[in-house]
Design an enzyme around this catalytic site. Structure first.
Site, mmCIF file in Angstrom:
data_model
loop_
_atom_site.group_PDB
_atom_site.id
_atom_site.type_symbol
_atom_site.label_atom_id
_atom_site.label_comp_id
_atom_site.label_asym_id
_atom_site.label_seq_id
_atom_site.Cartn_x
_atom_site.Cartn_y
_atom_site.Cartn_z
ATOM 1 N N GLU A 7 46.167 33.707 38.250
ATOM 2 C CA GLU A 7 46.648 33.782 39.827
ATOM 3 C C GLU A 7 46.447 32.214 40.282
ATOM 4 O O GLU A 7 45.728 31.646 39.556
ATOM 5 C CB GLU A 7 45.734 34.695 40.495
ATOM 6 C CG GLU A 7 44.228 34.334 40.484
ATOM 7 C CD GLU A 7 43.700 35.107 41.575
ATOM 8 O OE1 GLU A 7 44.241 35.703 42.570
ATOM 9 O OE2 GLU A 7 42.537 35.341 41.587
ATOM 10 N N LYS A 35 50.050 38.111 43.295
ATOM 11 C CA LYS A 35 50.054 38.099 41.864
ATOM 12 C C LYS A 35 51.281 38.192 41.419
ATOM 13 O O LYS A 35 51.633 37.395 40.160
ATOM 14 C CB LYS A 35 48.811 39.064 41.292
ATOM 15 C CG LYS A 35 47.434 38.566 41.729
ATOM 16 C CD LYS A 35 46.514 39.184 40.922
ATOM 17 C CE LYS A 35 45.096 39.394 41.499
ATOM 18 N NZ LYS A 35 44.250 38.497 41.651
ATOM 19 N N ASN A 81 33.819 41.405 37.153
ATOM 20 C CA ASN A 81 34.813 40.395 37.562
ATOM 21 C C ASN A 81 34.664 39.479 38.539
ATOM 22 O O ASN A 81 35.642 38.956 39.005
ATOM 23 C CB ASN A 81 36.377 40.990 37.703
ATOM 24 C CG ASN A 81 36.565 41.904 36.446
ATOM 25 O OD1 ASN A 81 36.507 41.716 35.147
ATOM 26 N ND2 ASN A 81 37.085 43.230 36.652
ATOM 27 N N PHE A 100 21.507 45.522 40.399
ATOM 28 C CA PHE A 100 22.157 44.656 41.431
ATOM 29 C C PHE A 100 22.640 45.209 42.618
ATOM 30 O O PHE A 100 23.626 44.815 43.179
ATOM 31 C CB PHE A 100 23.370 43.808 40.913
ATOM 32 C CG PHE A 100 22.675 42.993 39.615
ATOM 33 C CD1 PHE A 100 22.334 41.828 39.730
ATOM 34 C CD2 PHE A 100 23.059 43.774 38.309
ATOM 35 C CE1 PHE A 100 22.271 40.840 38.590
ATOM 36 C CE2 PHE A 100 22.469 42.843 37.301
ATOM 37 C CZ PHE A 100 22.022 41.450 37.421
#
Ligand code: ADP
Ligand code: ADP
Ligand code: MG
Length: 484
Positions: free
Chosen positions: A288, A116, A235, A348
């Protein structure tokens, strides 16, 4: 054209690559670990090679074993899929040294974009708009605090080698940085073996919009428009669509031009994705570049009619792109839902086990929408703890966004899985939400809409019809019994 390709991956993406190879008349070799010995990809491949125990570090990630399998079977090229060795520049270089074609970009492009920090330097030079921040390594917590205060809170602390939503943390205060910097550094070291960290501005309530690019070995690069991947949890992408409801023609063209400029700056020669965060005001900033096929590539295929795996194979063989930017057009709207083995009712939590029932909706066109389901499993298969717990990628296409959403709602209802926890009820609930339908989404969507977690949705109109019908039938039975 190649006559035999080895697929250095597993699951749905291995199956996906086999399908294209079959269509192109290319023989396939699939490598597999212990856990995948009975998998669908192994069943479908022309040849298979066992490469070791279930943990990826002892099988799918061992370059020697993959190269050995190529030599043993005479495969001329390797498709790496995503994850595993797909973004490993030294593996791509090793293939070249061994006389095997890596179906992906050249090692230099992977090297430049795989990191990155490095990729942001290239991006800034290529005139791409970057998230404001500090493009460089940070030595220690004191420097991290100093830089964060220069940028202004909130900031995001990120691992340069990060991926899959790991090695990322938001800091709203100085204390968050003091705690977060060492934590991200430790996580990066453990997950990626690389503890270089940088800090950038955290864009609040942004959207994730990415541009698919495609290049050949002759200097041509086009973009295949955008995908919006704002519906994320921690994310990580959950629902993706193409095109994006946010963009207008001018913004699309500007983002596309920047993505192409960046790709050209690194001699990009395969399929890749340039990721941006975008403000609701359509401002956008480079995040990115992913130098591989992306998990969510099917939505782009559905709106362009192109097969990205085929395009990667053609570019790797040395063919020139058969089209220019002006030949490309967006047709309709596509949505992808990632069906995961995780229990939405229990925060989850991953839910591994056997697919006692696996009954997906039928693929193809129906009632004004088209269904595509990319899966690597069959009924009776096991979702194991060794790999990503994705069960399948369910996509729908229709001429308009609302028809594609309606189609997705129906397709999710027609998808039956038993034996383990899965997120279909959650995905169906999102398709029903007015806010999702209106397109006013952001990467905070799931946090905003399900602040207490997922507790079960209201019944959909079809479910209500079914409930009403069952109720009416039972009433008749009871009435008949009462009479007799
Ligand atoms: P994407 O943008 O394609 O969703 P990310 O950038 O979130 O991928 O993924 C980070 C890393 O995890 C990449 O190396 C990607 O190839 C890998 N990855 C993501 N999803 C999966 C999956 N379902 N199976 C295997 N690898 C995956
Ligand atoms: P990964 O390699 O894990 O995919 P990314 O840099 O692509 O890492 O970031 C993953 C996600 O985190 C993005 O899709 C976006 O939702 C969020 N994100 C990353 N950077 C920022 C930022 N500067 N501001 C706001 N959100 C961000
Ligand atoms: Mg990303």
């Amino acid at each position: 054209m190649f006559s035999k390709i080895l697929i250095a991956n597993r699951g749905e993406i291995a199956v996906r690559v086999i399908k294209t190879c079959r269509r192109l008349g290319i023989a396939t070799v699939v490598v597999y670990s212990d856990a995948d010995a009975g998998s669908l990809a192994v069943e479908m491949a022309d040849e298979t090679v066992h490469i070791g125990p279930s943990p990826a570090a002892q099988s799918y990630l061992v370059a020697d074993k993959i190269i050995g399998a190529c030599k043993q079977t005479g495969a001329q090229a390797i498709h790496p899929g995503f994850g595993f060795l797909s973004e490993n520049a030294s593996f791509a270089q090793r293939c070249a040294d061994e006389g095997i074609v890596f179906i992906g970009p050249n090692p230099g492009a992977i090297q430049a974009m795989g990191d990155k920090i490095e990729s942001k330097k290239f991006a800034a030079q290529a005139g791409v708009s970057c998230v404001p921040g500090h493009i460089g390594e940070i030595a220690d917590t004191a420097e991290a605090v100093k830089i964060s205060e220069q940028i202004g809170y909130p900031v995001m602390i990120k691992a340069s080698a990060g991926g899959g939503g790991k090695g990322i943390r938001v800091a709203w205060t100085r204390q968050d940085v003091e705690e977060g910097f060492p934590a991200v550094r430790a996580e990066a070291k453990a997950s990626f073996g690389d503890d270089r960290i940088f800090i950038e501005k955290f864009i609040e309530s942004p959207r994730h919009i990415e541009i698919q690019v495609l290049g050949d070995k002759h200097g041509n690069v086009v973009h295949l428009f955008e995908r919006e991947c704002s519906i994320q949890r921690r994310n990580q992408k959950v629902i993706e669509e193409a095109p994006s409801p946010l963009l207008d023609e001018a913004t699309r063209a500007a983002m596309g031009a920047q993505a192409v400029a960046l790709a050209k700056a690194v001699n990009y020669d395969s399929a890749g994705t340039v990721e941006f965060v975008a403000g609701q005001d359509k401002s956008f900033f480079f995040l990115e570049m992913n130098t591989r096929l992306q998990v969510e590539h099917p939505v782009t295929e559905l709106i362009t009619g192109l097969d990205l795996v085929e395009q990667m194979i053609r570019s790797a063989w040395g063919e020139t792109l058969a089209f220019e930017q002006k030949d490309l057009k967006i047709n309709g709207w596509a949505i992808e839902s990632r069906i995961y083995a995780e229990d939405p009712y229990r925060k989850f939590l991953p839910s591994i086990g056997r697919l006692v029932r696996y009954d997906p909706p039928s693929e193809g066109e129906k009632d004004g929408y088209t269904v595509r389901n990319d899966a690597g499993v069959r009924e009776g298969d096991e979702i194991s703890m060794f790999y990503d717990p994705m069960i399948s990628k369910l996509c729908t296409w229709a001429p308009t966004r609302s028809a594609a959403i309606d189609g997705m709602g129906r397709a999710l209802e027609d998808f039956h899985i038993e034996g383990l926890g899965q997120n279909i009820p959650f995905l169906a609930a999102v398709m029903d939400q007015e806010r999702f339908r209106s397109g006013k989404i952001s990467t905070n969507y799931i946090k905003d809409e399900f602040p207490e977690g997922f507790t079960g949705g209201d019944p959909t109109p079809t479910q209500l019809d079914i409930l009403t019908a069952v109720g009416a039938a039972m009433q008749r039975v009871y009435a008949a019994r009462a009479r007799s």
